[in-house]
Design a protein around this motif. Structure first.
Motif, PDB file in Angstrom:
ATOM      1  N   ASP A   2      38.027  19.249  54.045  1.00  0.00           N
ATOM      2  CA  ASP A   2      37.591  20.613  54.309  1.00  0.00           C
ATOM      3  C   ASP A   2      38.822  21.499  54.449  1.00  0.00           C
ATOM      4  OD1 ASP A   2      35.151  21.789  54.493  1.00  0.00           O
ATOM      5  OD2 ASP A   2      34.873  21.427  56.628  1.00  0.00           O
ATOM      6  N   VAL A   3      38.777  22.701  53.919  1.00  0.00           N
ATOM      7  CA  VAL A   3      39.864  23.663  54.081  1.00  0.00           C
ATOM      8  C   VAL A   3      39.272  24.887  54.760  1.00  0.00           C
ATOM      9  CG1 VAL A   3      41.577  25.096  52.920  1.00  0.00           C
ATOM     10  CG2 VAL A   3      41.049  22.823  52.037  1.00  0.00           C
ATOM     11  N   ARG A   4      39.914  25.295  55.866  1.00  0.00           N
ATOM     12  CA  ARG A   4      39.392  26.417  56.643  1.00  0.00           C
ATOM     13  C   ARG A   4      40.529  27.071  57.425  1.00  0.00           C
ATOM     14  NH1 ARG A   4      39.907  24.564  61.598  1.00  0.00           N
ATOM     15  NH2 ARG A   4      39.267  22.472  62.215  1.00  0.00           N
ATOM     16  N   LEU A   5      40.236  28.211  58.021  1.00  0.00           N
ATOM     17  CA  LEU A   5      41.208  28.843  58.907  1.00  0.00           C
ATOM     18  C   LEU A   5      41.421  27.953  60.125  1.00  0.00           C
ATOM     19  CD1 LEU A   5      40.057  32.576  58.788  1.00  0.00           C
ATOM     20  CD2 LEU A   5      42.040  31.544  57.655  1.00  0.00           C
ATOM     21  N   ALA A   6      42.631  27.885  60.588  1.00  0.00           N
ATOM     22  CA  ALA A   6      42.967  27.048  61.742  1.00  0.00           C
ATOM     23  C   ALA A   6      42.514  27.708  63.034  1.00  0.00           C
ATOM     24  CB  ALA A   6      44.473  26.800  61.786  1.00  0.00           C
ATOM     25  N   ALA A  49      45.370  38.843  58.776  1.00  0.00           N
ATOM     26  CA  ALA A  49      45.979  38.711  57.457  1.00  0.00           C
ATOM     27  C   ALA A  49      47.049  37.625  57.402  1.00  0.00           C
ATOM     28  CB  ALA A  49      46.577  40.044  57.031  1.00  0.00           C
ATOM     29  N   HIS A  50      47.771  37.421  58.475  1.00  0.00           N
ATOM     30  CA  HIS A  50      48.825  36.397  58.509  1.00  0.00           C
ATOM     31  C   HIS A  50      48.244  35.135  59.122  1.00  0.00           C
ATOM     32  CE1 HIS A  50      51.196  40.199  58.302  1.00  0.00           C
ATOM     33  NE2 HIS A  50      51.589  39.540  57.236  1.00  0.00           N
ATOM     34  N   ALA A  51      47.425  34.476  58.317  1.00  0.00           N
ATOM     35  CA  ALA A  51      46.580  33.387  58.783  1.00  0.00           C
ATOM     36  C   ALA A  51      47.234  32.024  58.615  1.00  0.00           C
ATOM     37  CB  ALA A  51      45.260  33.410  58.010  1.00  0.00           C
ATOM     38  N   VAL A  52      46.617  31.045  59.284  1.00  0.00           N
ATOM     39  CA  VAL A  52      46.962  29.632  59.126  1.00  0.00           C
ATOM     40  C   VAL A  52      45.727  28.934  58.581  1.00  0.00           C
ATOM     41  CG1 VAL A  52      47.698  27.519  60.281  1.00  0.00           C
ATOM     42  CG2 VAL A  52      48.574  29.729  61.061  1.00  0.00           C
ATOM     43  N   VAL A  53      45.944  28.124  57.553  1.00  0.00           N
ATOM     44  CA  VAL A  53      44.871  27.361  56.923  1.00  0.00           C
ATOM     45  C   VAL A  53      45.138  25.880  57.161  1.00  0.00           C
ATOM     46  CG1 VAL A  53      43.898  26.744  54.663  1.00  0.00           C
ATOM     47  CG2 VAL A  53      44.453  29.118  55.166  1.00  0.00           C
ATOM     48  N   VAL A  54      44.084  25.110  57.445  1.00  0.00           N
ATOM     49  CA  VAL A  54      44.226  23.666  57.604  1.00  0.00           C
ATOM     50  C   VAL A  54      43.331  22.944  56.611  1.00  0.00           C
ATOM     51  CG1 VAL A  54      44.911  23.616  60.034  1.00  0.00           C
ATOM     52  CG2 VAL A  54      42.497  23.610  59.455  1.00  0.00           C
ATOM     53  N   ALA A  55      43.809  21.791  56.171  1.00  0.00           N
ATOM     54  CA  ALA A  55      42.985  20.848  55.415  1.00  0.00           C
ATOM     55  C   ALA A  55      42.697  19.716  56.382  1.00  0.00           C
ATOM     56  CB  ALA A  55      43.727  20.335  54.188  1.00  0.00           C
ATOM     57  N   ILE A  56      41.418  19.418  56.579  1.00  0.00           N
ATOM     58  CA  ILE A  56      41.049  18.403  57.559  1.00  0.00           C
ATOM     59  C   ILE A  56      40.045  17.417  56.984  1.00  0.00           C
ATOM     60  CG2 ILE A  56      41.477  19.890  59.554  1.00  0.00           C
ATOM     61  CD1 ILE A  56      38.391  20.166  59.765  1.00  0.00           C
ATOM     62  N   GLU A  57      40.095  16.238  57.508  1.00  0.00           N
ATOM     63  CA  GLU A  57      39.006  15.270  57.424  1.00  0.00           C
ATOM     64  C   GLU A  57      38.723  14.961  58.873  1.00  0.00           C
ATOM     65  OE1 GLU A  57      40.347  12.035  54.939  1.00  0.00           O
ATOM     66  OE2 GLU A  57      39.745  13.087  53.127  1.00  0.00           O
ATOM     67  N   ASP A  58      37.672  15.591  59.408  1.00  0.00           N
ATOM     68  CA  ASP A  58      37.423  15.566  60.853  1.00  0.00           C
ATOM     69  C   ASP A  58      37.688  14.210  61.451  1.00  0.00           C
ATOM     70  OD1 ASP A  58      36.919  18.151  61.651  1.00  0.00           O
ATOM     71  OD2 ASP A  58      34.807  18.068  61.094  1.00  0.00           O
ATOM     72  N   PRO A  59      38.435  14.188  62.526  1.00  0.00           N
ATOM     73  CA  PRO A  59      39.106  15.300  63.203  1.00  0.00           C
ATOM     74  C   PRO A  59      40.578  15.419  62.814  1.00  0.00           C
ATOM     75  CG  PRO A  59      39.159  13.404  64.640  1.00  0.00           C
ATOM     76  CD  PRO A  59      38.512  12.954  63.332  1.00  0.00           C
ATOM     77  N   VAL A  60      40.998  14.789  61.728  1.00  0.00           N
ATOM     78  CA  VAL A  60      42.411  14.673  61.379  1.00  0.00           C
ATOM     79  C   VAL A  60      42.877  15.863  60.545  1.00  0.00           C
ATOM     80  CG1 VAL A  60      44.124  13.244  60.188  1.00  0.00           C
ATOM     81  CG2 VAL A  60      42.242  12.159  61.423  1.00  0.00           C
ATOM     82  N   VAL A  61      43.985  16.498  60.979  1.00  0.00           N
ATOM     83  CA  VAL A  61      44.630  17.545  60.193  1.00  0.00           C
ATOM     84  C   VAL A  61      45.510  16.846  59.160  1.00  0.00           C
ATOM     85  CG1 VAL A  61      46.231  19.489  60.225  1.00  0.00           C
ATOM     86  CG2 VAL A  61      44.597  19.204  62.098  1.00  0.00           C
ATOM     87  N   LEU A  62      45.192  17.041  57.883  1.00  0.00           N
ATOM     88  CA  LEU A  62      45.936  16.419  56.784  1.00  0.00           C
ATOM     89  C   LEU A  62      47.140  17.260  56.378  1.00  0.00           C
ATOM     90  CD1 LEU A  62      42.879  15.550  54.501  1.00  0.00           C
ATOM     91  CD2 LEU A  62      43.879  14.153  56.334  1.00  0.00           C
ATOM     92  N   GLY A  63      46.989  18.560  56.529  1.00  0.00           N
ATOM     93  CA  GLY A  63      48.048  19.490  56.153  1.00  0.00           C
ATOM     94  C   GLY A  63      47.682  20.880  56.619  1.00  0.00           C
ATOM     95  N   PHE A  64      48.655  21.769  56.572  1.00  0.00           N
ATOM     96  CA  PHE A  64      48.402  23.147  56.974  1.00  0.00           C
ATOM     97  C   PHE A  64      49.366  24.064  56.227  1.00  0.00           C
ATOM     98  CE2 PHE A  64      51.947  22.105  59.665  1.00  0.00           C
ATOM     99  CZ  PHE A  64      52.629  23.292  59.857  1.00  0.00           C
ATOM    100  N   GLY A  65      49.031  25.326  56.240  1.00  0.00           N
ATOM    101  CA  GLY A  65      49.901  26.329  55.643  1.00  0.00           C
ATOM    102  C   GLY A  65      49.712  27.644  56.353  1.00  0.00           C
ATOM    103  N   SER A  66      50.691  28.524  56.183  1.00  0.00           N
ATOM    104  CA  SER A  66      50.590  29.824  56.839  1.00  0.00           C
ATOM    105  C   SER A  66      51.123  30.923  55.940  1.00  0.00           C
ATOM    106  CB  SER A  66      51.367  29.814  58.163  1.00  0.00           C
ATOM    107  OG  SER A  66      52.744  29.601  57.933  1.00  0.00           O
ATOM    108  N   LEU A  67      50.657  32.120  56.234  1.00  0.00           N
ATOM    109  CA  LEU A  67      51.177  33.340  55.626  1.00  0.00           C
ATOM    110  C   LEU A  67      51.930  34.088  56.706  1.00  0.00           C
ATOM    111  CD1 LEU A  67      48.042  34.572  53.639  1.00  0.00           C
ATOM    112  CD2 LEU A  67      50.064  33.404  52.716  1.00  0.00           C
ATOM    113  N   SER A  68      53.132  34.522  56.384  1.00  0.00           N
ATOM    114  CA  SER A  68      53.967  35.252  57.336  1.00  0.00           C
ATOM    115  C   SER A  68      54.457  36.532  56.679  1.00  0.00           C
ATOM    116  CB  SER A  68      55.190  34.413  57.722  1.00  0.00           C
ATOM    117  OG  SER A  68      54.796  33.194  58.290  1.00  0.00           O
TER     118      SER A  68
END
Length: 162
Positions: A2-6, A49-68
């Motif tokens: 799943d990919v969603r806002l953190a 607008a300067h969000a953080v996105v996570v990729a998860i397989e509940d409940p594990v965070v597989l990766g994340f990214g951010s806009l700055s």
């Protein structure tokens, strides 16, 4: 996946991935690991607008990214910088692509015009990921960082959104 806002519940998973890179990698020039308080503050500061996105397989965070923000001068406000981090145990599974796609969608939805990636160290996987997502190399900053007793270059890539 799943990919969603953190959210704040993702802070520990994000912190674990980030701190590994602080202590062992060159994807960040940070030299001090984040505490859970630091990580929660960082997440709280990145809303809208300067969000953080996570990729998860509940409940594990597989990766994340951010806009700055790219720079602090007003004329740069339509440009953002992206950062993408993937847990090494989950690399090669499309996590980075999912996170970067999520960031690009978020940047587009918020009306940004350009996204810049500053990729440190010899990180061919990140360069390839950004290239696959439509970024072009626009420059190389030579020996601008020093970590693990090595000088590190930064590859600058850019994608125009609209």
């Amino acid at each position: 996946m799943d990919v969603r806002l953190a959210g704040l519940d993702d802070a520990e998973g994000i912190r674990a991935i980030y701190n590994r890179e602080v202590l062992e990698g060159t994807a960040t020039f940070d030299l001090r690991p984040r505490s859970i308080t630091d990580q929660r503050r960082w997440l709280t500061d990145r809303s809208g607008a300067h969000a953080v996105v996570v990729a998860i397989e509940d409940p594990v965070v597989l990766g994340f990214g951010s806009l700055s923000p790219y720079r602090d001068r007003p004329a740069y406000r339509t440009t953002v910088e992206d950062s993408v981090y993937v847990d090494p145990a989950h690399q090669g599974r499309g996590v980075g692509r999912a996170v970067l796609d999520g960031l690009l969608q978020t940047a587009t939805q918020h009306g940004f015009h350009a996204v810049v990636a500053r990729i440190s160290g010899p990180n061919e996987a990140s360069v390839a990921l950004h290239r696959a997502c439509g970024f072009e190399t626009v420059g190389i900053e030579r020996e601008v960082g020093r970590k693990f007793s090595r000088w590190l270059d930064v590859v600058v890539m850019q994608r125009i959104l609209a």
